[in-house]
Design an enzyme around this catalytic site. Structure first.
Site, PDB file in Angstrom:
ATOM      1  N   SER A 109     -20.727 -40.912  26.183  1.00  0.00           N
ATOM      2  CA  SER A 109     -21.106 -42.285  25.852  1.00  0.00           C
ATOM      3  C   SER A 109     -21.853 -42.326  24.522  1.00  0.00           C
ATOM      4  O   SER A 109     -21.296 -41.965  23.487  1.00  0.00           O
ATOM      5  CB  SER A 109     -21.944 -42.869  27.003  1.00  0.00           C
ATOM      6  N   ASP A 153     -12.946 -49.477  31.623  1.00  0.00           N
ATOM      7  CA  ASP A 153     -14.372 -49.314  31.354  1.00  0.00           C
ATOM      8  C   ASP A 153     -14.986 -50.686  31.084  1.00  0.00           C
ATOM      9  O   ASP A 153     -14.651 -51.337  30.092  1.00  0.00           O
ATOM     10  CB  ASP A 153     -14.566 -48.399  30.139  1.00  0.00           C
ATOM     11  N   HIS A 167     -16.849 -46.343  33.439  1.00  0.00           N
ATOM     12  CA  HIS A 167     -17.681 -45.736  32.405  1.00  0.00           C
ATOM     13  C   HIS A 167     -18.308 -44.465  32.948  1.00  0.00           C
ATOM     14  O   HIS A 167     -19.213 -44.499  33.782  1.00  0.00           O
ATOM     15  CB  HIS A 167     -18.767 -46.714  31.956  1.00  0.00           C
TER      16      HIS A 167
END
Length: 425
Positions: A207, A345, A376
């Site tokens: 991320s 996501d 995610h």
């Protein structure tokens, strides 16, 4: 007589209402859980090259369909919620050693070092340098699970603890981690290179960590020395373009924005004395009014504008997002680069996926992997209801890393063979 007929019809009416209610509930469940969505291999965007063909042969997960848990695995929201709430199931506890590095501005960077638990498949010394997601560190369950799996596959792992993220480590300067500051990650990488002069590096970012590692590699060609490859997972590539989508309510992004902002607020306030106390030199242009705005902030953008950008003296939020995003550095990365996102996501808007797609279509060293499901940083696997400890994402990163290590050993032979074939043609 008519009264008797009306009474006898009432149960039939109630049965019809019940049936309609059940049908409505089932419809909502099917829609919310996305049960009608098919399972399929991930979409791959890449240029045809010797490396790409080698990866397709060596990484079965790239061409095999990803099958999430049957009941809830096709919902990106549930995958994301489970990752956010519990990280992973039955997470192991790998043993590591914490390292402390003093930065030029007085900040104390920390990372955890985990030695391999078996020999690598190539017999080489390989270290994974790992950058976690926003406000995360080596003690998070998804990081522990991945590190344990990588150790078992012969990798040494160095995991950065974002500055200010560990609750038991106090700040020693008036600065925290930001969206794209690479100082601490760079210091960790330099330590590994100096301490293990024979090791080669696999760079992994989750991320926000994906943004940091890609920006770090693109900042200087020297940063790519001894790096075999880079893997970026579930990043958004451009904070400037993402900020607009984070204020939208579709896919509940505004709600996720609020939750992440609330978590960031708690972390910042836990370091209030170090960041805003009179005994410390305050960040650029930071005032008590900004601290007051922090208390009322309901979005990451408000926090970034009132606090985070000022740690590095940016004059505006736009400048902060432009300078700290990896978007303008991606094209400078020349080592093999794997960019992984999930189509469902809820944090990364589909418009942002045009960035890795365009890059993969231009550069031979880049491959973009886009499975239909995973949310995610979820990517859970399992038959019906209960997920497995290891996720598809964990397996893919190690499988890709193994393939790249094999490629580096056989690359001269592969090139000679291809040249011979092309000569015969």
């Amino acid at each position: 007589m008519s009264t008797i007929l009306e009474t006898s019809e009432l149960p039939a009416v109630f049965d019809g209402v019940k049936l309609a209610a059940v049908a409505a509930v089932l419809y909502v469940i099917v829609r919310c859980l996305n049960l009608k969505s098919p399972t399929a291999p991930p979409e791959l965007i890449y240029q045809d090259s010797a490396l790409a063909r080698f990866l397709l042969k060596s990484c079965p997960l790239l061409t095999k369909e990803y099958v999430p848990p049957l009941i809830w695995g096709k919902s990106g929201h549930i995958q994301t919620a489970l990752y956010g709430k519990m990280g992973r199931v039955r997470s192991p506890h790998p043993n590591g050693h914490r390292k402390y590095l003093t930065m030029p501005d007085g900040a104390t960077a920390t990372f955890d070092l985990f030695e391999p638990r078996s020999e690598h498949c190539t017999g080489e010394d390989v270290t994974m340098v790992i950058c976690p997601g926003i406000a995360n560190h080596s003690e998070k369950q998804y990081i522990r699970t991945f590190v344990d799996y990588a150790q078992k596959n012969g990798y040494r792992c160095a995991v950065l603890n974002h500055l200010g993220a560990l609750p038991n480590i106090e700040l020693t300067s008036p600065r925290m981690f930001t969206y794209g500051c690479t100082w601490e990650f760079g210091a960790m990488v330099n330590y590994i290179k100096k301490t293990y002069p024979q090791t080669q590096l696999i760079v992994v970012g989750f991320s926000l960590g994906g943004n940091i590692v890609c920006k770090y590699l693109g900042e200087s060609q020297a940063n790519q020395e001894r790096v075999l490859c880079c893997v970026s997972l579930c990043q958004g590539y451009s904070a400037l373009r993402a900020q607009e989508t984070f204020m939208q309510w579709d896919h509940c992004r505004r709600f996720y924005n609020f939750l992440m902002a609330d978590n960031m607020k708690k972390i910042i306030l836990s370091h209030r004395q170090a960041l805003f106390g009179d005994n410390m030199k305050k960040p650029h242009s930071l005032s008590e009014a900004d601290l007051g705005k922090l208390y009322t902030a309901t979005s990451l953008m408000q926090i970034d504008d009132n606090v985070m950008r000022k740690f590095h003296g940016y004059s505006s939020l736009k400048e902060y997002y432009e300078e700290e995003s990896c978007l303008h550095y991606l094209h400078r990365i020349n080592v093999p680069l794997l960019l992984v996102n999930a189509a469902d996501d809820p944090l990364v808007h589909e418009s942002l996926l045009s960035i890795p797609r365009a890059l993969s279509e231009k550069k031979e060293n880049v491959m973009h992997v886009l499975p239909l499901h995973g949310g995610h940083l979820g990517f859970f696997e399992g038959s019906v209801l209960f997920p497995e400890p290891l996720t598809w994402m964990d397996k893919l990163v190690v499988q890709y890393a193994n393939a790249i290590c094999q490629w580096e050993k056989t690359k001269p032979h592969c090139s000679d063979a291809e040249q011979a074939v092309s000569g015969q043609e």
